[in-house]
Design an enzyme around this catalytic site. Sequence first.
Site, PDB file in Angstrom:
ATOM      1  N   LYS A  94      26.041  -5.404 -74.854  1.00 55.86           N
ATOM      2  CA  LYS A  94      26.479  -6.477 -75.921  1.00 55.86           C
ATOM      3  C   LYS A  94      27.447  -7.313 -75.600  1.00 55.86           C
ATOM      4  O   LYS A  94      29.013  -6.542 -75.277  1.00 55.86           O
ATOM      5  CB  LYS A  94      25.855  -6.300 -76.955  1.00 55.86           C
ATOM      6  CG  LYS A  94      25.982  -7.506 -78.039  1.00 55.86           C
ATOM      7  CD  LYS A  94      24.350  -7.935 -78.122  1.00 55.86           C
ATOM      8  CE  LYS A  94      23.795  -8.261 -79.451  1.00 55.86           C
ATOM      9  NZ  LYS A  94      22.181  -8.330 -79.327  1.00 55.86           N
ATOM     10  N   GLY A 194      17.504 -13.355 -94.956  1.00 52.74           N
ATOM     11  CA  GLY A 194      17.469 -14.348 -94.144  1.00 52.74           C
ATOM     12  C   GLY A 194      16.148 -15.391 -93.271  1.00 52.74           C
ATOM     13  O   GLY A 194      15.690 -14.821 -92.400  1.00 52.74           O
ATOM     14  N   VAL A 195      16.197 -16.442 -93.445  1.00 61.03           N
ATOM     15  CA  VAL A 195      15.438 -17.003 -92.828  1.00 61.03           C
ATOM     16  C   VAL A 195      16.477 -18.572 -91.668  1.00 61.03           C
ATOM     17  O   VAL A 195      15.467 -19.116 -92.040  1.00 61.03           O
ATOM     18  CB  VAL A 195      14.789 -17.975 -94.335  1.00 61.03           C
ATOM     19  CG1 VAL A 195      13.914 -17.158 -94.701  1.00 61.03           C
ATOM     20  CG2 VAL A 195      15.644 -18.652 -94.784  1.00 61.03           C
ATOM     21  N   GLY A 196      16.478 -18.147 -90.851  1.00 58.17           N
ATOM     22  CA  GLY A 196      17.735 -18.283 -90.096  1.00 58.17           C
ATOM     23  C   GLY A 196      17.190 -18.848 -89.049  1.00 58.17           C
ATOM     24  O   GLY A 196      15.118 -18.897 -88.493  1.00 58.17           O
ATOM     25  N   LYS A 197      17.647 -18.537 -88.202  1.00 56.68           N
ATOM     26  CA  LYS A 197      16.855 -18.336 -86.115  1.00 56.68           C
ATOM     27  C   LYS A 197      15.115 -17.951 -86.469  1.00 56.68           C
ATOM     28  O   LYS A 197      14.365 -18.635 -85.991  1.00 56.68           O
ATOM     29  CB  LYS A 197      17.387 -17.897 -85.559  1.00 56.68           C
ATOM     30  CG  LYS A 197      18.511 -18.759 -84.415  1.00 56.68           C
ATOM     31  CD  LYS A 197      19.818 -17.646 -83.546  1.00 56.68           C
ATOM     32  CE  LYS A 197      20.587 -18.306 -82.953  1.00 56.68           C
ATOM     33  NZ  LYS A 197      21.136 -17.421 -81.591  1.00 56.68           N
ATOM     34  N   VAL A 198      14.961 -16.661 -86.528  1.00 56.15           N
ATOM     35  CA  VAL A 198      14.288 -15.616 -86.444  1.00 56.15           C
ATOM     36  C   VAL A 198      13.014 -15.782 -88.315  1.00 56.15           C
ATOM     37  O   VAL A 198      12.176 -15.837 -88.231  1.00 56.15           O
ATOM     38  CB  VAL A 198      13.899 -13.864 -86.722  1.00 56.15           C
ATOM     39  CG1 VAL A 198      13.198 -13.011 -85.802  1.00 56.15           C
ATOM     40  CG2 VAL A 198      14.835 -14.405 -84.650  1.00 56.15           C
ATOM     41  N   GLY A 199      14.696 -15.756 -89.393  1.00 56.59           N
ATOM     42  CA  GLY A 199      13.622 -15.771 -90.874  1.00 56.59           C
ATOM     43  C   GLY A 199      12.706 -16.766 -90.739  1.00 56.59           C
ATOM     44  O   GLY A 199      11.390 -17.080 -91.540  1.00 56.59           O
ATOM     45  N   HIS A 200      12.312 -18.376 -90.673  1.00 52.92           N
ATOM     46  CA  HIS A 200      11.972 -19.020 -90.869  1.00 52.92           C
ATOM     47  C   HIS A 200      10.507 -18.946 -89.955  1.00 52.92           C
ATOM     48  O   HIS A 200       9.730 -19.472 -90.409  1.00 52.92           O
ATOM     49  CB  HIS A 200      12.063 -20.475 -90.960  1.00 52.92           C
ATOM     50  CG  HIS A 200      12.725 -20.639 -89.269  1.00 52.92           C
ATOM     51  ND1 HIS A 200      13.503 -20.953 -88.210  1.00 52.92           N
ATOM     52  CD2 HIS A 200      11.963 -22.019 -88.472  1.00 52.92           C
ATOM     53  CE1 HIS A 200      13.508 -21.350 -87.493  1.00 52.92           C
ATOM     54  NE2 HIS A 200      12.562 -21.870 -87.596  1.00 52.92           N
TER      55      HIS A 200
END
Length: 366
Positions: A94, A194-200
Site C-alpha cells: 500500500k 459513506g455513499v461515495g465511490k463504493v457506497g452508491h
Amino acid sequence: MTDVTGAPVATADVLHTLFRSEQGGHEQVVLCQDRASGLKAVIALHSTALGPALGGTRFYPYASEEEAVADALNLSRGMSYKNAMAGLDHGGGKAVIIGDPEQIKSDELLLAYGRFVASLGGRYVTACDVGTYVADMDVVARECRWTTGRSPENGGAGDSSVLTAFGVFQGMRASAQHLWGDPSLRGRKVGIAGVGKVGHHLVEHLLRDGASVVITDVRDESVLRITERHPEVAVAADTDALIRSEGLDVYAPCALGGALNDDSVPVMTAKVVCGAANNQLSHPGVEKDLADRGILYAPDYVVNAGGVIQVADELHGFDFERCRAKAAKIFDTTLSIFARAKDDGIPPAAAADRIAEQRISEARLR
C-alpha cells in the site's frame, strides 16, 4: 498522537509493526520525497510471498508523518490478507501520499510518485484508493508500467468500485444466508455509512434486491446524489445516529477505517456488519466484542476484495465478466469463513486471518 482511526500512535509502535509485529513485520518500507512537486509518500510492502505486492495509493491529509507510516503499514498488511483470501498470486502493499489532494495534487506530483513506484522494479503494483482516481493512475502510468486501475482508453479496467460494491453485496448475501437461512436482503433494513465511490453502487444492489436502505455521509452532495435518484432512501444525520437506528439489520461501513470501536459496538442495533471500508476493527479484541453481542462480522478484507480482483486482472488483459465471476465467489468464501469460525470457536475475523496466514505460509515454503 492518533492515526486516522482515532487510535493512539507512537513512533515505537510504528517500528514494532515494521520489524517485530506478531504478523511477521514488513519486508520493505520506502519513504519518498520530491521537493519540486511537493510529493511526500510512503510505500509499504508487507509481503511478496505470493507474488508482487498489490495495493492502492491513498492520498490523504495526515496530521503527521508518523500517522501516514502507521496507516501504510496497517493497510499493506490488510492487502496481504485480502489478496490471499481472494486467491490472487499477489502479496500485500500500500502507498500513502501525504497532503490534501484537492490542494496539492498535480501531474508533476503524480509523475514523481510514479518514478518512485517504478524504482521498486515490479515488487509493488499500485492502483486507486481514497483520494486517487482512474485519471490519476493514467498519469502515474506514464512513468510506471506497474500501474493498474487505469482508464479503458489507456488499456485499463476503469473504475474498480463497481466490483468492490458487488463483492460487498455478495458478503452481505452470505451473512444473511448464515444468520437467517436466506441470502436475499428483501425486507431487511441496511444502513450504509459513506455513499461515495463504493457506497452508491452498493445502494443500487440493495434496492434491486428489495432491501430498505438508510444512508449517511459527511458530504451532502454524496447524499443528494442518492436521494434525488431514489427518494425512498432514508437519511441519518450522522454515523452515530445510523448505527443506533431502530430495526437495523445490517450496518455497512464504507468510509475510512476504525468504524468498529469501543464506542460504536456497544450501541449498534444491527445483527450484521458487512461493509467496504478497510481496517474496520479499531484494535485487536473488537471482533470478540462483536461476537459477544451476537453481531456477525463479515471480515472487511474478504468482502471488499472485488476491486483488487479487478485491478489484478488488468495485468493480464482485463475481462469484466471473468472478474465478476471471481468476485461472485466472495459469497462462498465468506460462508466458508463463518463455518471455520464456528468449528474453531473463534470470531470470523480470526478465522479469516488463519486461512490467509496458512496460504501465505505455504507460499513461503515453496
